[in-house]
Design an enzyme around this catalytic site. Structure first.
Site, PDB file in Angstrom:
ATOM      1  N   LYS A 121      -9.212  -3.798  -8.224  1.00  0.00           N
ATOM      2  CA  LYS A 121      -9.646  -2.536  -8.826  1.00  0.00           C
ATOM      3  C   LYS A 121      -8.479  -1.562  -8.978  1.00  0.00           C
ATOM      4  O   LYS A 121      -8.374  -0.870  -9.987  1.00  0.00           O
ATOM      5  CB  LYS A 121     -10.757  -1.918  -7.966  1.00  0.00           C
ATOM      6  CG  LYS A 121     -11.541  -0.872  -8.723  1.00  0.00           C
ATOM      7  CD  LYS A 121     -12.835  -0.511  -8.038  1.00  0.00           C
ATOM      8  CE  LYS A 121     -13.529   0.600  -8.811  1.00  0.00           C
ATOM      9  NZ  LYS A 121     -14.761   1.035  -8.172  1.00  0.00           N
ATOM     10  N   LYS A 153       0.831  -1.207   0.000  1.00  0.00           N
ATOM     11  CA  LYS A 153       0.000   0.000   0.000  1.00  0.00           C
ATOM     12  C   LYS A 153       0.868   1.262   0.000  1.00  0.00           C
ATOM     13  O   LYS A 153       0.552   2.244  -0.655  1.00  0.00           O
ATOM     14  CB  LYS A 153      -0.944   0.000   1.207  1.00  0.00           C
ATOM     15  CG  LYS A 153      -2.122  -0.944   0.996  1.00  0.00           C
ATOM     16  CD  LYS A 153      -2.932  -1.142   2.242  1.00  0.00           C
ATOM     17  CE  LYS A 153      -3.818  -2.360   2.041  1.00  0.00           C
ATOM     18  NZ  LYS A 153      -5.120  -2.276   2.612  1.00  0.00           N
ATOM     19  N   LYS A 158      -2.900 -10.370  -9.360  1.00  0.00           N
ATOM     20  CA  LYS A 158      -4.191 -10.666  -8.735  1.00  0.00           C
ATOM     21  C   LYS A 158      -5.214  -9.663  -9.250  1.00  0.00           C
ATOM     22  O   LYS A 158      -4.887  -8.482  -9.401  1.00  0.00           O
ATOM     23  CB  LYS A 158      -3.987 -10.505  -7.222  1.00  0.00           C
ATOM     24  CG  LYS A 158      -5.175 -10.789  -6.366  1.00  0.00           C
ATOM     25  CD  LYS A 158      -4.972 -10.175  -4.989  1.00  0.00           C
ATOM     26  CE  LYS A 158      -5.218  -8.685  -5.021  1.00  0.00           C
ATOM     27  NZ  LYS A 158      -5.591  -8.036  -3.773  1.00  0.00           N
TER      28      LYS A 158
HETATM   29  P1  TYM Z   1     -11.272  -6.528  -0.275  1.00  0.00           P
HETATM   30  O1  TYM Z   1     -12.377  -5.547  -0.216  1.00  0.00           O
HETATM   31  O2  TYM Z   1     -10.035  -6.136  -1.032  1.00  0.00           O
HETATM   32  O3  TYM Z   1     -11.783  -7.870  -0.909  1.00  0.00           O
HETATM   33  C1  TYM Z   1     -12.981  -8.502  -0.461  1.00  0.00           C
HETATM   34  C2  TYM Z   1     -12.806  -9.996  -0.549  1.00  0.00           C
HETATM   35  O4  TYM Z   1     -12.515 -10.396  -1.892  1.00  0.00           O
HETATM   36  C3  TYM Z   1     -11.333 -11.192  -1.914  1.00  0.00           C
HETATM   37  N1  TYM Z   1     -10.601 -10.934  -3.153  1.00  0.00           N
HETATM   38  C4  TYM Z   1     -10.078 -11.883  -3.938  1.00  0.00           C
HETATM   39  N2  TYM Z   1     -10.085 -13.222  -3.836  1.00  0.00           N
HETATM   40  C5  TYM Z   1      -9.467 -13.917  -4.826  1.00  0.00           C
HETATM   41  N3  TYM Z   1      -8.861 -13.337  -5.897  1.00  0.00           N
HETATM   42  C6  TYM Z   1      -8.843 -11.992  -6.035  1.00  0.00           C
HETATM   43  N4  TYM Z   1      -8.273 -11.434  -7.093  1.00  0.00           N
HETATM   44  C7  TYM Z   1      -9.474 -11.206  -5.023  1.00  0.00           C
HETATM   45  N5  TYM Z   1      -9.624  -9.867  -4.837  1.00  0.00           N
HETATM   46  C8  TYM Z   1     -10.317  -9.736  -3.688  1.00  0.00           C
HETATM   47  C9  TYM Z   1     -10.531 -10.723  -0.714  1.00  0.00           C
HETATM   48  O5  TYM Z   1      -9.582 -11.679  -0.300  1.00  0.00           O
HETATM   49  C10 TYM Z   1     -11.612 -10.476   0.309  1.00  0.00           C
HETATM   50  O6  TYM Z   1     -11.944 -11.657   0.980  1.00  0.00           O
HETATM   51  N6  TYM Z   1      -9.011  -6.029   4.146  1.00  0.00           N
HETATM   52  C11 TYM Z   1     -10.154  -6.613   3.477  1.00  0.00           C
HETATM   53  C12 TYM Z   1     -11.503  -6.185   4.071  1.00  0.00           C
HETATM   54  C13 TYM Z   1     -11.692  -6.502   5.524  1.00  0.00           C
HETATM   55  C14 TYM Z   1     -11.913  -7.790   6.086  1.00  0.00           C
HETATM   56  C15 TYM Z   1     -12.120  -7.560   7.480  1.00  0.00           C
HETATM   57  C16 TYM Z   1     -11.938  -9.096   5.560  1.00  0.00           C
HETATM   58  C17 TYM Z   1     -11.767  -5.598   6.520  1.00  0.00           C
HETATM   59  N7  TYM Z   1     -12.033  -6.222   7.708  1.00  0.00           N
HETATM   60  C18 TYM Z   1     -12.354  -8.623   8.336  1.00  0.00           C
HETATM   61  C19 TYM Z   1     -12.175 -10.138   6.437  1.00  0.00           C
HETATM   62  C20 TYM Z   1     -12.380  -9.907   7.819  1.00  0.00           C
HETATM   63  C21 TYM Z   1     -10.148  -6.183   2.040  1.00  0.00           C
HETATM   64  O7  TYM Z   1      -9.607  -5.146   1.703  1.00  0.00           O
HETATM   65  O8  TYM Z   1     -10.861  -6.984   1.186  1.00  0.00           O
END
Ligand code: TYM
Length: 340
Positions: free
Chosen positions: A212, A129, A209
């Site tokens: 967005k 990040k 991966k």
């Molecule tokens: P975020 O918003 O980036 O993504 C949401 C979920 O989608 C999954 N994901 C993917 N899985 C497989 N391949 C990909 N290319 C891919 N892109 C996204 C992510 O692994 C996620 O499960 N930090 C977290 C949000 C969060 C969270 C939490 C998650 C905040 N608090 C507590 C679990 C528990 C995030 O930015 O996810």
């Protein structure tokens, strides 16, 4: 499951939920992409019947990189509509917005006091990040995983459906909870990740991966023409130069995605291997299958977005439903830590 991982099983407090609780969070990035759905949302949907499931749109986390209030508000509602359209049923699970339960920021602060700063500085996602937004290395980026740990611990969740990219965060959540439990007595279960069959979905570039911020997404609820364009831009097997060259489905991202959109993917792979079909044919087929698969969800999404009052009511009810759970945790935590 909750007691197995706890450091002092004998001291299991009666306040731990009897039935394993599921929690997951997703950032309000607007409409989700294929990586979100295949990597996580499909599991949110599958698990909502078997467990007490709580899903959160994490707008506090998003503030580390989204600074336009209108964009944040709009994208939060879009993500809520998308999650419901993709199969979350507010009657069977809880969907809420993180900032509607601000207790999580208090727990985040309390967790900060048991978290060595070195753990946070070493987190790979922090380094990523920082590199992505060198002009905006705000403190929120560093403490981001502590807030995530607080998210999970607040409802005492023990299972967390996520994609593989979130594995370092979940490991940290486990360590933070362990540190808290060791200092103040067993209060929280150590959460475990639950993965889908597609824990890492690659983007249209076939290398990184899907995400967005990288701009390599396939937006599952977008208009069909947008999906067609995104799928047609996908990089396939880079060693297949001529139409007559045999393809290698095991390294082709398009072929890999076919696994999730039909039972006949082995036939499609065979067509590639023998050069009976070309990459363009395989991409066109994938685009049409994605469009057809998400057609009902696209319709529901449209209806929900046309009725923001209903959407807000669902989110208000979600935040209200978990109030007693959250308040009980905070009362217990404050007491254990010596706060009034
Ligand atoms: P975020 O918003 O980036 O993504 C949401 C979920 O989608 C999954 N994901 C993917 N899985 C497989 N391949 C990909 N290319 C891919 N892109 C996204 C992510 O692994 C996620 O499960 N930090 C977290 C949000 C969060 C969270 C939490 C998650 C905040 N608090 C507590 C679990 C528990 C995030 O930015 O996810």
């Amino acid at each position: 499951m909750t007691t197995d991982a706890a450091p002092k099983p004998a001291a299991r407090p009666s306040s731990l939920p009897v039935k394993p609780r599921i929690y997951s969070g997703i950032q309000p990035t607007g409409r989700p992409h294929l990586g979100n759905d295949l990597g996580a949302i499909r599991n949110y949907v599958a698990l909502q019947d078997r467990y007490e499931a709580i899903y959160c749109i994490v707008d506090y986390h998003a503030l580390t990189h989204v600074h336009d209030p209108e964009v944040l508000r709009r994208q939060t509602l879009e993500m809520a509509a998308a999650l419901i359209a993709l199969g979350l049923d507010p009657e069977r699970c809880t969907v809420f917005v993180q900032s509607d339960r601000p207790e999580v920021t208090e727990l985040c602060w309390l967790f900060n006091t048991v978290t060595p700063v070195g753990w946070l500085q070493r987190t790979p996602t922090y380094k990523e990040k920082r590199a992505n937004q060198p002009d905006d290395v705000n403190h929120g980026l560093l403490t981001y995983p502590v807030l995530q740990a607080a998210d999970i611990a607040l409802p005492k969740a023990s299972l967390v459906p996520i994609g593989k990219d979130q594995a370092p965060h979940l490991e940290l959540s486990r360590e933070i909870v362990r540190a808290f439990n060791a200092r103040y007595g067993v209060t929280f279960p150590e959460p475990q990740a639950v993965y889908t069959e597609a824990p890492t979905v690659l983007g249209t570039d076939g290398v990184k991966k899907m995400g967005k911020s990288v701009g390599n997404t396939i937006e599952v609820l977008a208009e069909p023409d947008v999906i067609r364009k995104q799928v047609m831009s996908m990089v396939t097997d880079t060693q297949r130069i001529m139409r007559s060259d045999p393809g290698r489905p095991q390294v082709c991202n398009v072929c890999q995605m076919h696994r999730f959109f039909g039972d006949d993917y082995e036939e499609i792979w065979e067509g590639e291997r023998t050069a009976r079909t070309g990459c363009v044919d395989t991409k066109k087929l994938l685009a049409e299958r994605i469009i057809a698969h998400y057609a009902p969800a696209r319709e529901t999404y449209r209806e929900l977005m046309a009725d923001p009052v209903r959407l807000r009511r669902i989110l208000d009810e979600g935040a209200e439903r978990i109030r007693p759970i959250v308040e009980a945790t905070m009362t217990e935590v404050r007491e254990r830590m010596g706060l009034r």
